[in-house]
Design an enzyme around this catalytic site. Structure first.
Site, short mmCIF file in Angstrom:
data_model
loop_
_atom_site.label_atom_id
_atom_site.label_comp_id
_atom_site.label_asym_id
_atom_site.label_seq_id
_atom_site.Cartn_x
_atom_site.Cartn_y
_atom_site.Cartn_z
CB SER A 180 86.72 40.25 89.01
OG SER A 180 86.70 41.43 89.80
CG ASP A 210 85.10 48.41 85.61
OD1 ASP A 210 86.25 48.84 85.86
OD2 ASP A 210 84.83 47.19 85.65
CG HIS A 236 87.75 45.02 86.67
ND1 HIS A 236 86.39 45.26 86.68
CD2 HIS A 236 87.93 43.89 87.42
CE1 HIS A 236 85.77 44.33 87.37
NE2 HIS A 236 86.69 43.48 87.84
#
Length: 856
Positions: free
Chosen positions: A232, A408, A411
């Site tokens: 990600s 979070d 990221h």
């Protein structure tokens, strides 16, 4: 032996050179400084022994007298020994070379012991204060001038040049040693080191990073295929990279799958491949690229680790498996790196306090262990040479500064991702597009044939001058005095070796060659470290205050008191160019109010161009080819040399083409039939209307070109004009620069016409100390000028964007220019003084203006 006494006070009615009686013709600010008076009188009395500002006798006798007086004062005060005072006596009243700081301090101590000579004050206060010589006023003026003389003795133009040369040599040595020690690969610096300037501007170590626009990115990546493969975090980097090409691209769809992007206009293809772990799936994908040369991407960006830590709960077995998998992938990546650019992105740190419960096992300690494994294995994949797989470790440094802003804890915020994507763009595109302000990953350009010929020319000039210098030195040695054996006296062989014009020419070319070599080392070579401009208020305004103090300190009386006299215009150009230089260095163009005021300074320079050339042609009537060639050579010689040495286009130094074209416009306007000059117009007022008609047609022509971009581009796209005015294949930049100040030269010409007409009819009072108009008119115009000046500044500070400001600037910039001229010239005392510090820079204003354009 009794020491000689200092000069006695002047008899009654005599004029004391230090008293305010010298100010009878005006206020104290108009008095000639004592330093210049003393220097002039000493020069005239050096050989004749006439009385000067410091007493009778020759200059050497007066110096001796001052020294002995200082010695006497020091002996009475018990502050120095006789030997020290005698040493001070060999200097000048200001301390000179021998007296030093203590010399003139002892002189001031002697002055304090003297009784002040006062003159009768007939006028009532406060005017009497300006005409009565009090001891404190006399001593303060003397102390100021003595201190100024001491400073000028030690800090001259020559000493400043020597200090600058020493500083350059030391900096060059330090940078060369640093390059030798740390390496010279700016790409490696871009990928591995840097720091934040402020909050959002990333500064790589020793090189500059270019901020790519959409058109530039598409031009660089045309027919290219870029692949991002990983988890990600790599997906986030993919999105930020794509948004450089297409800012409207949306982050939508299934996140755990492949995401394609294609820009058909530029044939750019960018893919994200979802492989969150370094395992057999990632290996198979990379293996396909090694076997299929058609599908192989030009750029590959890979990286993964956090999913392995999360799925296996941060176990040591997972780290061992990660090492085995990356070991099996390393040869494939190395094979791809031979024909493609391959980057392995190291894992960024996390903000553990913000991590959710199912990510708590992802710690910075685990991430560091996985990064160490990747670096160790990928760097050792080749035994005998450096790995071709590049480590993208700079994202770690960026994350360390910005991870606290994460939503979070895992990221990165969008601004950090954009910085990493821009670094990738610089790594790949800088060597292709070669942007001026992007020195990272940009190799030193090869020398062209013209550059090599220029280097040979300057080398031959240096050799030729050295030969002349050695010949003259040997002749000087032969000319040394020798002792006559019979009489015992020294005799000198009188041999005068004249300096030839060829030697002077070679010496000038030597200086020019050294300056061009310095410019080349700064701009085109990688010797000096480079840094992006980052604006702060302190970096701009503190140097402004500093030069303002210096400019006020070095002030003198003008030789003439006319409006915009030579000293005043030199002063004006000087402080403007210093401010513009600070503006370029500090990157103040990002601050809109400063940008708009700098635009006025550029317009003021063009205003002077219109004013000066119009005045010359109107008064002299000299339209000969000699005058044209003289001006064109003066404006363009340095620029032509810079274009040759730096391998830059002529339009790169846009201001010189601008003033050159405007000079030719002025010349053609006034030289065309009928040629109207002041001498002809004085005989018949009809010619004044004829000239105004010419200026009216010029204004119409300017408006036509300003609002007809197509016609403008057709004119300047014709050969050979296109070779001079094209930049990056078109003349749009030239049209934009010309249009930005299109009216100000016309305003300068019109102002010169009106001023010279008023001067011819003796409407203006330009005597020393006299206001330009009557008191009422002068006060009214001053009030209007101050209000206009402040109004423009308020408007410039309230502009919303550059496009809006630039649209109105050509029409309103003349308001602040005229307001400044009136404020500077209406008061007689302001017109009678000027700053010699600023005027010195004004004499080399064109060179000062070109210097920041010769370097990024």
């Amino acid at each position: 032996m009794a020491l000689p006494q200092p000069p006695p006070p002047p008899p009654a009615g005599a004029r004391d050179p230090v008293t305010p009686e010298h100010w009878a013709s005006g206020p104290p600010s108009q008095a000639q400084p004592l330093l210049r008076q003393e220097a002039k009188e000493e020069e005239e009395g050096e050989e004749t022994g006439v009385q000067g500002a410091w007493g009778t006798g020759t200059a050497e006798q007066r110096r001796r007298g001052w020294g002995e007086a200082a010695e006497s004062a020091a002996a009475e005060e018990g502050q120095a020994e006789v030997g020290g005072a005698a040493a001070a006596g060999s200097g000048s009243p200001a301390g000179g070379a021998g007296g030093g700081r203590g010399g003139w301090r002892r002189i001031l101590a002697w002055l304090q012991r003297q009784q002040p000579q006062c003159c009768p004050c007939a006028a009532p206060l406060p005017r009497s204060a300006a005409h009565c010589c009090h001891g404190g006023t006399k001593m303060a003026a003397l102390a100021y001038n003595l201190g100024k003389r001491e400073i000028n003795h030690y800090f001259s133009v020559r000493s400043a040049k020597v200090l600058a040369l020493v500083a350059v040599l030391l900096l060059a040595a330090c940078h060369l040693a640093s390059r030798r020690y740390r390496g010279n690969d700016s790409c490696e610096y871009l990928l591995s080191s840097g720091r934040f300037l402020g909050e959002k501007v990333w500064q790589p170590h020793s090189c500059m990073m270019h901020k790519y626009k959409i058109s530039e990115a598409k031009n660089c990546l045309v027919d290219k295929h870029i692949a991002f493969i990983g988890d990600s975090r790599i997906r986030q980097l993919f999105y930020s990279f794509v948004k450089i090409i297409n800012p409207q691209f949306k982050e939508e769809g299934n996140k755990h799958e492949n995401i394609p992007f294609e820009d058909k206009t530029a044939s750019v293809k960018v893919d994200f491949l979802w492989h969150p772990e370094v395992n057999g799936s990632m290996k198979q994908c990379i293996k396909v690229w090694t076997e299929d040369s058609i599908a192989k991407p030009h750029v590959i960006v890979a990286g993964a680790a956090t999913w392995s830590i999360k799925i296996h709960n941060g176990s040591s077995e997972a780290l061992s498996q990660y090492k085995m998998n990356i070991t099996s992938i390393a040869p494939l990546l190395e094979k791809l790196a031979k024909t493609s650019d391959v980057y392995w992105v190291l894992q960024d740190p996390v903000y553990e306090d913000l991590l959710s419960e199912n990510r708590k096992m992802i710690t910075n300690e685990k991430i560091d262990a996985y990064n160490e494994a990747a670096v160790s294995i990928l760097n050792s994949s080749t035994r005998n040479s450096k790995s071709n797989v590049k480590m993208f470790s700079v994202s770690k440094l960026i994350a360390q500064e910005t991870i606290m802003e994460s939503l979070d804890g895992l990221h990165l915020p969008e601004s950090s991702r954009e910085t990493s994507a821009m670094i990738l763009m610089n790594v790949y595109c800088n060597k292709i597009l070669k942007p001026v302000d992007g020195s990272c990953c940009q190799p030193r350009p090869p020398l062209t044939l013209i550059q090599k010929l220029a280097a040979c020319f300057f080398t031959l000039c240096i050799i030729g001058y050295l030969i002349f210098y050695i010949i003259h030195r040997n002749a000087h040695r032969k000319n040394k005095p020798c002792t006559d054996l019979e009489s015992g006296e020294e005799k000198k062989n009188i041999i005068n070796t004249p300096v030839s014009s060829l030697e002077i020419l070679l010496q000038s070319f030597c200086k020019l060659g050294l300056i061009m070599a310095y410019f080349y080392m700064c701009d085109r070579a990688n010797l000096f470290m480079k840094e992006n401009k980052f604006y702060t208020h302190s970096s701009f305004f503190i140097p402004i205050i500093y030069i303002l103090v210096l400019g006020v300190f070095y002030n003198e009386n003008t030789k003439e008191t006319k409006v915009l006299n030579r000293e005043q215009t030199d002063e004006w150009k000087g402080w403007m160019q210093l401010v513009i230089l600070i503006y370029h260095i500090s990157g103040a163009s990002t601050f809109l109010p400063v940008y708009m005021h700098i635009r006025v300074l550029v317009a003021a320079y063009l205003f002077q161009t219109g004013y000066g050339h119009f005045s010359y042609f109107w008064i002299k009537g000299d339209f000969g080819i000699h005058r044209v060639c003289q001006v064109l050579f003066r404006l363009n010689f340095l620029v032509v040399v810079l274009c040759i040495v730096m391998d830059r286009p002529y339009q790169f130094y846009y201001f010189v083409p601008l003033v050159t074209v405007w000079f030719m416009v002025i010349y053609v306007t006034l030289a065309l039939w009928p040629q109207i000059i002041q001498k002809k117009a004085n005989g018949n007022c009809f010619w004044h209307f004829g000239l105004l008609l010419k200026l009216g047609f010029l204004l119409l022509f300017i408006c036509f070109l300003a609002y007809s971009q197509g016609a403008f581009e057709k004119i300047f796209s014709l050969w050979p004009l296109s070779k001079c005015f094209e930049l990056k294949g078109n003349v749009y930049e030239w049209w934009f620069r010309w249009r930005l100040d299109r009216y100000v030269v016309f305003h300068g010409m019109l102002f010169a016409f009106i001023y010279l007409a008023l001067q011819k009819r003796q409407i203006l009072s330009e005597g020393k100390g006299e206001p330009l108009f009557s008191n009422k008119i002068s006060n009214f115009l001053l009030f209007i000028s101050v209000v206009s000046f402040l109004t423009y500044s308020i408007w410039a500070s309230s502009c919303k964007n550059k496009a809006e400001c630039n649209e109105l600037h050509p029409s309103v910039s003349v308001v602040q220019i005229l307001a400044f001229i009136l404020i500077r010239n209406i008061p007689g005392y302001a017109r009678s003084v000027y700053s010699s510090f600023f005027a010195w820079f004004g004499k080399i204003s064109l060179e000062v203006l070109l210097s920041p354009r010769s370097k990024p």
